[in-house]
Design a protein around this motif. Sequence first.
Motif, mmCIF file in Angstrom:
data_model
loop_
_atom_site.group_PDB
_atom_site.id
_atom_site.type_symbol
_atom_site.label_atom_id
_atom_site.label_comp_id
_atom_site.label_asym_id
_atom_site.label_seq_id
_atom_site.Cartn_x
_atom_site.Cartn_y
_atom_site.Cartn_z
ATOM 1 N N VAL A 1 -3.855 65.924 6.511
ATOM 2 C CA VAL A 1 -3.685 67.006 5.543
ATOM 3 C C VAL A 1 -2.416 66.814 4.723
ATOM 4 C CG1 VAL A 1 -3.308 69.498 5.297
ATOM 5 C CG2 VAL A 1 -4.944 68.641 6.991
ATOM 6 N N TYR A 2 -1.356 66.351 5.372
ATOM 7 C CA TYR A 2 -0.065 66.220 4.681
ATOM 8 C C TYR A 2 0.792 65.199 5.410
ATOM 9 C CZ TYR A 2 4.396 67.628 2.547
ATOM 10 O OH TYR A 2 5.591 67.636 1.880
ATOM 11 N N GLN A 3 1.450 64.330 4.632
ATOM 12 C CA GLN A 3 2.398 63.360 5.166
ATOM 13 C C GLN A 3 3.704 63.481 4.402
ATOM 14 O OE1 GLN A 3 0.078 59.691 4.608
ATOM 15 N NE2 GLN A 3 0.078 59.417 6.819
ATOM 16 N N TYR A 4 4.812 63.259 5.084
ATOM 17 C CA TYR A 4 6.116 63.328 4.422
ATOM 18 C C TYR A 4 7.088 62.374 5.117
ATOM 19 C CZ TYR A 4 6.954 66.487 8.393
ATOM 20 O OH TYR A 4 7.035 67.025 9.653
ATOM 21 N N PRO A 5 8.139 61.914 4.425
ATOM 22 C CA PRO A 5 8.441 62.274 3.035
ATOM 23 C C PRO A 5 7.685 61.374 2.072
ATOM 24 C CG PRO A 5 10.153 60.846 3.888
ATOM 25 C CD PRO A 5 9.175 61.053 5.015
ATOM 26 N N ASP A 6 7.354 61.876 0.907
ATOM 27 C CA ASP A 6 6.847 61.019 -0.150
ATOM 28 C C ASP A 6 8.027 60.652 -1.048
ATOM 29 O OD1 ASP A 6 7.358 63.254 -1.731
ATOM 30 O OD2 ASP A 6 5.255 63.855 -1.810
ATOM 31 N N ARG A 7 7.783 59.841 -2.049
ATOM 32 C CA ARG A 7 8.887 59.364 -2.890
ATOM 33 C C ARG A 7 9.633 60.521 -3.546
ATOM 34 N NH1 ARG A 7 12.467 56.222 -2.484
ATOM 35 N NH2 ARG A 7 10.888 54.855 -1.574
ATOM 36 N N ASN B 1 13.701 61.234 -3.259
ATOM 37 C CA ASN B 1 14.572 61.355 -4.428
ATOM 38 C C ASN B 1 15.272 62.710 -4.476
ATOM 39 O OD1 ASN B 1 13.855 58.797 -5.276
ATOM 40 N ND2 ASN B 1 12.229 59.518 -6.644
ATOM 41 N N GLN B 2 14.522 63.754 -4.132
ATOM 42 C CA GLN B 2 15.107 65.091 -4.125
ATOM 43 C C GLN B 2 16.200 65.201 -3.076
ATOM 44 O OE1 GLN B 2 12.322 68.205 -3.217
ATOM 45 N NE2 GLN B 2 13.721 69.847 -3.762
ATOM 46 N N ALA B 3 15.967 64.615 -1.902
ATOM 47 C CA ALA B 3 16.963 64.659 -0.835
ATOM 48 C C ALA B 3 18.244 63.948 -1.257
ATOM 49 C CB ALA B 3 16.401 64.029 0.441
ATOM 50 N N VAL B 4 18.092 62.813 -1.952
ATOM 51 C CA VAL B 4 19.259 62.064 -2.426
ATOM 52 C C VAL B 4 20.007 62.863 -3.488
ATOM 53 C CG1 VAL B 4 20.012 60.005 -3.664
ATOM 54 C CG2 VAL B 4 18.276 59.824 -1.871
ATOM 55 N N ASN B 5 19.276 63.423 -4.431
ATOM 56 C CA ASN B 5 19.901 64.185 -5.515
ATOM 57 C C ASN B 5 20.606 65.436 -5.015
ATOM 58 O OD1 ASN B 5 18.958 62.334 -7.390
ATOM 59 N ND2 ASN B 5 17.082 63.490 -7.824
ATOM 60 N N GLN B 6 20.031 66.071 -3.997
ATOM 61 C CA GLN B 6 20.617 67.298 -3.463
ATOM 62 C C GLN B 6 21.602 67.022 -2.333
ATOM 63 O OE1 GLN B 6 17.350 69.857 -2.365
ATOM 64 N NE2 GLN B 6 16.787 70.273 -4.494
ATOM 65 N N LYS B 7 21.838 65.757 -2.061
ATOM 66 C CA LYS B 7 22.758 65.335 -1.001
ATOM 67 C C LYS B 7 22.374 65.953 0.338
ATOM 68 C CE LYS B 7 26.595 64.549 -4.180
ATOM 69 N NZ LYS B 7 27.998 64.840 -4.531
ATOM 70 N N THR B 8 21.072 65.906 0.617
ATOM 71 C CA THR B 8 20.544 66.359 1.907
ATOM 72 C C THR B 8 19.753 65.215 2.524
ATOM 73 O OG1 THR B 8 18.625 67.302 0.768
ATOM 74 C CG2 THR B 8 20.444 68.809 1.276
ATOM 75 N N PRO B 9 20.434 64.135 2.919
ATOM 76 C CA PRO B 9 19.731 62.943 3.405
ATOM 77 C C PRO B 9 18.900 63.183 4.653
ATOM 78 C CG PRO B 9 22.075 62.827 3.919
ATOM 79 C CD PRO B 9 21.892 63.988 2.980
ATOM 80 N N LEU B 10 19.210 64.233 5.404
ATOM 81 C CA LEU B 10 18.446 64.489 6.628
ATOM 82 C C LEU B 10 16.963 64.671 6.327
ATOM 83 C CD1 LEU B 10 18.390 64.978 9.669
ATOM 84 C CD2 LEU B 10 18.878 67.389 9.231
ATOM 85 N N LEU B 11 16.651 65.307 5.184
ATOM 86 C CA LEU B 11 15.254 65.519 4.836
ATOM 87 C C LEU B 11 14.509 64.209 4.652
ATOM 88 C CD1 LEU B 11 15.468 68.523 2.339
ATOM 89 C CD2 LEU B 11 14.711 68.548 4.723
ATOM 90 N N ALA B 12 15.217 63.188 4.171
ATOM 91 C CA ALA B 12 14.588 61.884 3.972
ATOM 92 C C ALA B 12 14.449 61.125 5.281
ATOM 93 C CB ALA B 12 15.407 61.058 2.980
ATOM 94 N N GLU B 13 15.183 61.545 6.311
ATOM 95 C CA GLU B 13 15.158 60.856 7.592
ATOM 96 C C GLU B 13 14.154 61.468 8.559
ATOM 97 O OE1 GLU B 13 19.220 61.117 8.728
ATOM 98 O OE2 GLU B 13 19.899 59.654 7.250
#
Length: 201
Positions: free
Chosen positions: A131-137, A141-153
């Motif tokens: 149904v849903y997979q994350y993170p997508d690109r 990018n949003q995590a990097v821009n918002q300086k929230t790298p944990l979301l990308a990890e």
Amino acid sequence: MGKRLKHPAQIMSSLGMGISLLLIAGQVQALPGQSPDEAEAWIQSHPTLRPASGEKLLIRKSATPAQRFQFRSSLLQVGRSSPGPTGGIIRTEEISIYDMINGVTVARLQEALRAIYGAVIYQDYINARVVYQYPDRANVNQAVNQKTPLLAEIQGEVREGDRYAYWLEIATNDNGFAYTGRATVFLKSDLPKLETELRGR
């Protein structure tokens, strides 16, 4: 194998290396939709979970401070807690593994599902629709821009099977090493709630 596990380290090893456990398909009693009493009875007799004295719907095992296993059966909906009636039934069951030594992989979480629930539920998971997979690109990018790298990890996947819905998630450190993960089995009726929460993170 009919031998009962006697030490938390054996549980961690079994779930990590894919050792087959003797769980008879079709005899699982503690699934979402069951009563707390049914869940507790199943947990008490489970050859892998083997709760300590006083443990009922929450089981914790620790081989070392760097290796922990937890099984939780809950009346609450999957995801963020929300007020409202729960129906008095088990809605969510979660297997959590924390292992700073060997790491946690999707395959290890899948093996945990098979070991705890047996072949029928495992097959329902394998055949389930993603149904849903994350993170997508965009998320990265949003995590990097918002300086929230944990979301990308944090990597995860939600599936909808014929019987239940499934949510697997692992978290990595700065070096890309996945040290913690969870596999959740929950009622399909709660799937829209979880999907909305995850997409809105």
